[in-house]
Design a protein around this motif. Structure first.
Motif, PDB file in Angstrom:
ATOM      1  N   ASN A   6       8.073  19.821 -11.623  1.00  0.00           N
ATOM      2  CA  ASN A   6       9.458  20.149 -11.959  1.00  0.00           C
ATOM      3  C   ASN A   6      10.415  19.713 -10.851  1.00  0.00           C
ATOM      4  O   ASN A   6      11.378  20.404 -10.519  1.00  0.00           O
ATOM      5  CB  ASN A   6       9.636  21.643 -12.236  1.00  0.00           C
ATOM      6  N   ILE A   7      10.134  18.567 -10.263  1.00  0.00           N
ATOM      7  CA  ILE A   7      10.989  17.971  -9.238  1.00  0.00           C
ATOM      8  C   ILE A   7      11.428  16.605  -9.739  1.00  0.00           C
ATOM      9  O   ILE A   7      10.614  15.848 -10.292  1.00  0.00           O
ATOM     10  CB  ILE A   7      10.252  17.827  -7.892  1.00  0.00           C
ATOM     11  N   GLU A   8      12.704  16.286  -9.571  1.00  0.00           N
ATOM     12  CA  GLU A   8      13.201  14.998 -10.028  1.00  0.00           C
ATOM     13  C   GLU A   8      12.502  13.874  -9.280  1.00  0.00           C
ATOM     14  O   GLU A   8      12.314  13.930  -8.057  1.00  0.00           O
ATOM     15  CB  GLU A   8      14.713  14.922  -9.838  1.00  0.00           C
ATOM     16  N   GLU A   9      12.136  12.842  -9.998  1.00  0.00           N
ATOM     17  CA  GLU A   9      11.386  11.731  -9.412  1.00  0.00           C
ATOM     18  C   GLU A   9      12.112  11.096  -8.236  1.00  0.00           C
ATOM     19  O   GLU A   9      11.500  10.701  -7.237  1.00  0.00           O
ATOM     20  CB  GLU A   9      11.109  10.680 -10.492  1.00  0.00           C
ATOM     21  N   SER A  10      13.446  11.004  -8.332  1.00  0.00           N
ATOM     22  CA  SER A  10      14.222  10.358  -7.270  1.00  0.00           C
ATOM     23  C   SER A  10      14.142  11.111  -5.947  1.00  0.00           C
ATOM     24  O   SER A  10      14.398  10.538  -4.883  1.00  0.00           O
ATOM     25  CB  SER A  10      15.685  10.228  -7.692  1.00  0.00           C
ATOM     26  N   ALA A  11      13.804  12.396  -5.995  1.00  0.00           N
ATOM     27  CA  ALA A  11      13.738  13.201  -4.771  1.00  0.00           C
ATOM     28  C   ALA A  11      12.417  13.040  -4.042  1.00  0.00           C
ATOM     29  O   ALA A  11      12.282  13.472  -2.894  1.00  0.00           O
ATOM     30  CB  ALA A  11      13.973  14.665  -5.089  1.00  0.00           C
ATOM     31  N   ILE A  12      11.434  12.442  -4.696  1.00  0.00           N
ATOM     32  CA  ILE A  12      10.105  12.294  -4.094  1.00  0.00           C
ATOM     33  C   ILE A  12      10.018  10.939  -3.421  1.00  0.00           C
ATOM     34  O   ILE A  12      10.109   9.896  -4.067  1.00  0.00           O
ATOM     35  CB  ILE A  12       9.015  12.449  -5.167  1.00  0.00           C
ATOM     36  N   THR A  13       9.847  10.953  -2.118  1.00  0.00           N
ATOM     37  CA  THR A  13       9.816   9.736  -1.331  1.00  0.00           C
ATOM     38  C   THR A  13       8.946   9.926  -0.105  1.00  0.00           C
ATOM     39  O   THR A  13       8.776  11.060   0.371  1.00  0.00           O
ATOM     40  CB  THR A  13      11.248   9.329  -0.894  1.00  0.00           C
ATOM     41  N   GLN A  15       0.832  -1.200   0.000  1.00  0.00           N
ATOM     42  CA  GLN A  15       0.000   0.000   0.000  1.00  0.00           C
ATOM     43  C   GLN A  15       0.870   1.254   0.000  1.00  0.00           C
ATOM     44  O   GLN A  15       0.623   2.201  -0.745  1.00  0.00           O
ATOM     45  CB  GLN A  15      -0.909  -0.025   1.230  1.00  0.00           C
ATOM     46  N   ARG A  16       1.908   1.249   0.841  1.00  0.00           N
ATOM     47  CA  ARG A  16       2.822   2.387   0.904  1.00  0.00           C
ATOM     48  C   ARG A  16       3.572   2.554  -0.423  1.00  0.00           C
ATOM     49  O   ARG A  16       3.742   3.671  -0.918  1.00  0.00           O
ATOM     50  CB  ARG A  16       3.807   2.192   2.065  1.00  0.00           C
ATOM     51  N   ALA A  17       4.019   1.458  -0.991  1.00  0.00           N
ATOM     52  CA  ALA A  17       4.748   1.513  -2.254  1.00  0.00           C
ATOM     53  C   ALA A  17       3.864   2.065  -3.371  1.00  0.00           C
ATOM     54  O   ALA A  17       4.319   2.836  -4.228  1.00  0.00           O
ATOM     55  CB  ALA A  17       5.261   0.124  -2.628  1.00  0.00           C
ATOM     56  N   SER A  18       2.587   1.707  -3.362  1.00  0.00           N
ATOM     57  CA  SER A  18       1.663   2.209  -4.376  1.00  0.00           C
ATOM     58  C   SER A  18       1.466   3.714  -4.243  1.00  0.00           C
ATOM     59  O   SER A  18       1.430   4.434  -5.254  1.00  0.00           O
ATOM     60  CB  SER A  18       0.321   1.488  -4.239  1.00  0.00           C
ATOM     61  N   THR A  19       1.351   4.182  -3.004  1.00  0.00           N
ATOM     62  CA  THR A  19       1.197   5.625  -2.780  1.00  0.00           C
ATOM     63  C   THR A  19       2.429   6.383  -3.250  1.00  0.00           C
ATOM     64  O   THR A  19       2.327   7.442  -3.879  1.00  0.00           O
ATOM     65  CB  THR A  19       0.936   5.902  -1.286  1.00  0.00           C
ATOM     66  N   GLU A  20       3.609   5.831  -2.972  1.00  0.00           N
ATOM     67  CA  GLU A  20       4.838   6.498  -3.391  1.00  0.00           C
ATOM     68  C   GLU A  20       4.943   6.550  -4.908  1.00  0.00           C
ATOM     69  O   GLU A  20       5.372   7.563  -5.477  1.00  0.00           O
ATOM     70  CB  GLU A  20       6.054   5.806  -2.783  1.00  0.00           C
ATOM     71  N   ARG A  21       4.536   5.498  -5.580  1.00  0.00           N
ATOM     72  CA  ARG A  21       4.564   5.503  -7.052  1.00  0.00           C
ATOM     73  C   ARG A  21       3.625   6.569  -7.602  1.00  0.00           C
ATOM     74  O   ARG A  21       3.926   7.243  -8.588  1.00  0.00           O
ATOM     75  CB  ARG A  21       4.172   4.118  -7.597  1.00  0.00           C
ATOM     76  N   GLU A  22       2.472   6.722  -6.962  1.00  0.00           N
ATOM     77  CA  GLU A  22       1.524   7.745  -7.400  1.00  0.00           C
ATOM     78  C   GLU A  22       2.115   9.145  -7.233  1.00  0.00           C
ATOM     79  O   GLU A  22       1.950  10.004  -8.098  1.00  0.00           O
ATOM     80  CB  GLU A  22       0.226   7.620  -6.604  1.00  0.00           C
ATOM     81  N   MET A  23       2.831   9.364  -6.131  1.00  0.00           N
ATOM     82  CA  MET A  23       3.509  10.646  -5.916  1.00  0.00           C
ATOM     83  C   MET A  23       4.550  10.882  -6.997  1.00  0.00           C
ATOM     84  O   MET A  23       4.618  11.958  -7.589  1.00  0.00           O
ATOM     85  CB  MET A  23       4.172  10.670  -4.536  1.00  0.00           C
ATOM     86  N   LYS A  24       5.373   9.879  -7.252  1.00  0.00           N
ATOM     87  CA  LYS A  24       6.447  10.022  -8.234  1.00  0.00           C
ATOM     88  C   LYS A  24       5.905  10.291  -9.632  1.00  0.00           C
ATOM     89  O   LYS A  24       6.535  10.985 -10.440  1.00  0.00           O
ATOM     90  CB  LYS A  24       7.336   8.771  -8.234  1.00  0.00           C
ATOM     91  N   GLY A  25       4.708   9.770  -9.925  1.00  0.00           N
ATOM     92  CA  GLY A  25       4.107   9.992 -11.223  1.00  0.00           C
ATOM     93  C   GLY A  25       3.754  11.448 -11.477  1.00  0.00           C
ATOM     94  O   GLY A  25       3.587  11.855 -12.635  1.00  0.00           O
ATOM     95  N   LEU A  26       3.660  12.239 -10.418  1.00  0.00           N
ATOM     96  CA  LEU A  26       3.346  13.658 -10.542  1.00  0.00           C
ATOM     97  C   LEU A  26       4.594  14.538 -10.574  1.00  0.00           C
ATOM     98  O   LEU A  26       4.482  15.762 -10.658  1.00  0.00           O
ATOM     99  CB  LEU A  26       2.439  14.087  -9.392  1.00  0.00           C
ATOM    100  N   ALA A  27       5.782  13.924 -10.509  1.00  0.00           N
ATOM    101  CA  ALA A  27       7.036  14.681 -10.474  1.00  0.00           C
ATOM    102  C   ALA A  27       7.184  15.642 -11.648  1.00  0.00           C
ATOM    103  O   ALA A  27       7.571  16.798 -11.456  1.00  0.00           O
ATOM    104  CB  ALA A  27       8.219  13.726 -10.395  1.00  0.00           C
ATOM    105  N   PRO A  28       6.904  15.223 -12.910  1.00  0.00           N
ATOM    106  CA  PRO A  28       7.094  16.161 -14.025  1.00  0.00           C
ATOM    107  C   PRO A  28       6.248  17.418 -13.907  1.00  0.00           C
ATOM    108  O   PRO A  28       6.680  18.502 -14.308  1.00  0.00           O
ATOM    109  CB  PRO A  28       6.684  15.323 -15.246  1.00  0.00           C
ATOM    110  N   GLU A  29       5.039  17.293 -13.367  1.00  0.00           N
ATOM    111  CA  GLU A  29       4.169  18.465 -13.237  1.00  0.00           C
ATOM    112  C   GLU A  29       4.655  19.428 -12.165  1.00  0.00           C
ATOM    113  O   GLU A  29       4.250  20.591 -12.132  1.00  0.00           O
ATOM    114  CB  GLU A  29       2.742  18.021 -12.923  1.00  0.00           C
TER     115      GLU A  29
END
Length: 386
Positions: free
Chosen positions: A267-274, A251-265
């Motif tokens: 302008n934050i690098e995906e690796s920084a979103i955790t 469940q936590r991993a799914s939420t994090e993937r959803e956050m990372k999917g919004l990184a381009p919008e």
């Protein structure tokens, strides 16, 4: 957030002016380990400057989060004020010393030394709230100006961000007057910070020696929905982060993937979103909602507007160049000095060419003030509104 200003450093310690000195105390060892982990550098000396090692605004936020996880109380402002392991460790081990100096608040000294004989330059943060992007400008102005940055409230998880540029301008004036109690101030702002700097000039034009506006956004009824869409992304990501703090496993991993999917919008690098480290999403949301709501008034403050290739060739998401110039010219009925600056919007305080333009402009502003020629007698012709 200033997430793409520098290339990622390698595992080797860069060639710095200072020699390597190993950590001596438990606090220094903890800080060096955290810095090394986040910056990807194997060896961190206690006199190494975090930002000279490749640190950026977003990595400084991550450092603050990791330090608190290690059991040490720290604020992002402290990291900005004390960018070496030795300096930060001394403050964390003896916090009463910083309290005695009265160095709290939102204003951060960016110059290596504060010379009371030098004029001051106050740089208002761009989007994201950190003043790290102005460090290169502070270095170029060494010996001529003492440069300060004005950071946004809310860069620490326990703080609340401010909404509304009128309220923000009032707060920033109070913060600046803690450093410079009297006399007109020279204020520079980039991007969102330039809109705030304009609002400061509207609220108290007599307190302004010069405004240096680095491509502020155009706001208005037709821009409102665009800013609201961006704000909604930040609100959504912050909600996901909050939700993820109570989740585990898939469940936590799914939420994090959803956050990372919004990184381009964002302008934050995906690796920084955790979900392991907090980022100031509420600050970003508050800034963009403030842009959506802001309807700027006119100003009598002396101002210079810098326009990059991004607006001139209409390759960004701003309004057309002619409208951009007309919008800002119309807000300065006494005249606005408009100057081109080479490169893209995101490069305005970074490259050698851009910094040379800004250093010259800051020097001209100081010369005008020193000569006592008043607020509207610019060294180059004014571009008057039609």
């Amino acid at each position: 957030m200033d997430t793409k200003a520098l290339p990622a450093p390698g595992p080797e310690r860069p060639d710095l002016a200072n020699t390597y000195t190993a950590p001596r105390t438990d606090t220094e060892r903890t800080l060096a380990s955290i810095w090394g982990d986040i910056l990807g550098i194997d060896t961190i000396g206690i006199h190494d400057n975090f930002f000279e090692l490749g640190g950026q605004s977003i990595s400084a936020v991550r450092v603050a989060s990791r330090i608190r996880e290690a059991g040490l109380e720290v604020t992002l402002q402290q990291i900005m004020r004390h960018p070496t392991v030795a300096g930060l460790a001394a403050v964390l081990d003896t916090p009463e010393k910083e309290a005695e100096t009265g160095s709290g608040g939102l204003v951060v000294q960016l110059s290596a030394e504060a010379d009371p004989s030098l004029p001051r330059l106050f740089c208002v943060h761009p989007g994201g709230g950190s003043t790290h992007p102005y460090r290169a400008l502070a270095q170029r102005l060494a010996g001529a100006f003492t440069v300060y940055g004005v950071q946004a409230p809310g860069l620490n998880a326990a703080e609340s961000p401010l909404f509304g540029f009128e309220a923000i301008a009032d707060r920033y004036w109070r913060e600046i007057r803690r450093v410079q109690p009297e006399g007109p101030c020279t204020i520079l702002g980039w991007s969102t910070g330039a809109v705030i700097a304009h609002a400061m000039g509207v609220s108290d034009p007599q307190a302004v020696a010069a405004l240096l506006l680095l491509e502020p956004a155009v706001t208005g009824d037709d821009q409102q929905e665009r800013f609201r869409r961006h704000a909604e992304v930040y609100r959504r990501v912050d909600g996901l982060w909050q939700r993820g703090q109570g989740e585990t496993g898939t469940q936590r991993a799914s939420t994090e993937r959803e956050m990372k999917g919004l990184a381009p919008e964002m302008n934050i690098e995906e690796s920084a979103i955790t979900l392991d480290e907090w980022l100031p999403y509420p600050v970003l949301e508050a800034e963009v909602r403030s842009l959506a709501a802001y309807r700027p008034g006119g100003s009598a403050a002396p101002a210079t507007l810098f326009v990059s290739d991004t607006v001139r060739d209409e390759s960004g998401d701003e309004v057309p160049h002619a409208r951009y110039v007309a919008h800002w010219s119309g807000l300065y009925p006494l005249g606005l000095d408009i100057r081109p600056i080479p490169g893209r919007h995101m490069e305005m305080v970074k490259g050698d060419e851009q910094l040379s333009v800004l250093v010259a402009a800051v020097g001209e502003a100081a010369a005008v003030r020193e000569a006592g020629r008043g607020g509207t007698d610019h060294e180059t012709p004014l571009l008057l509104p039609a």
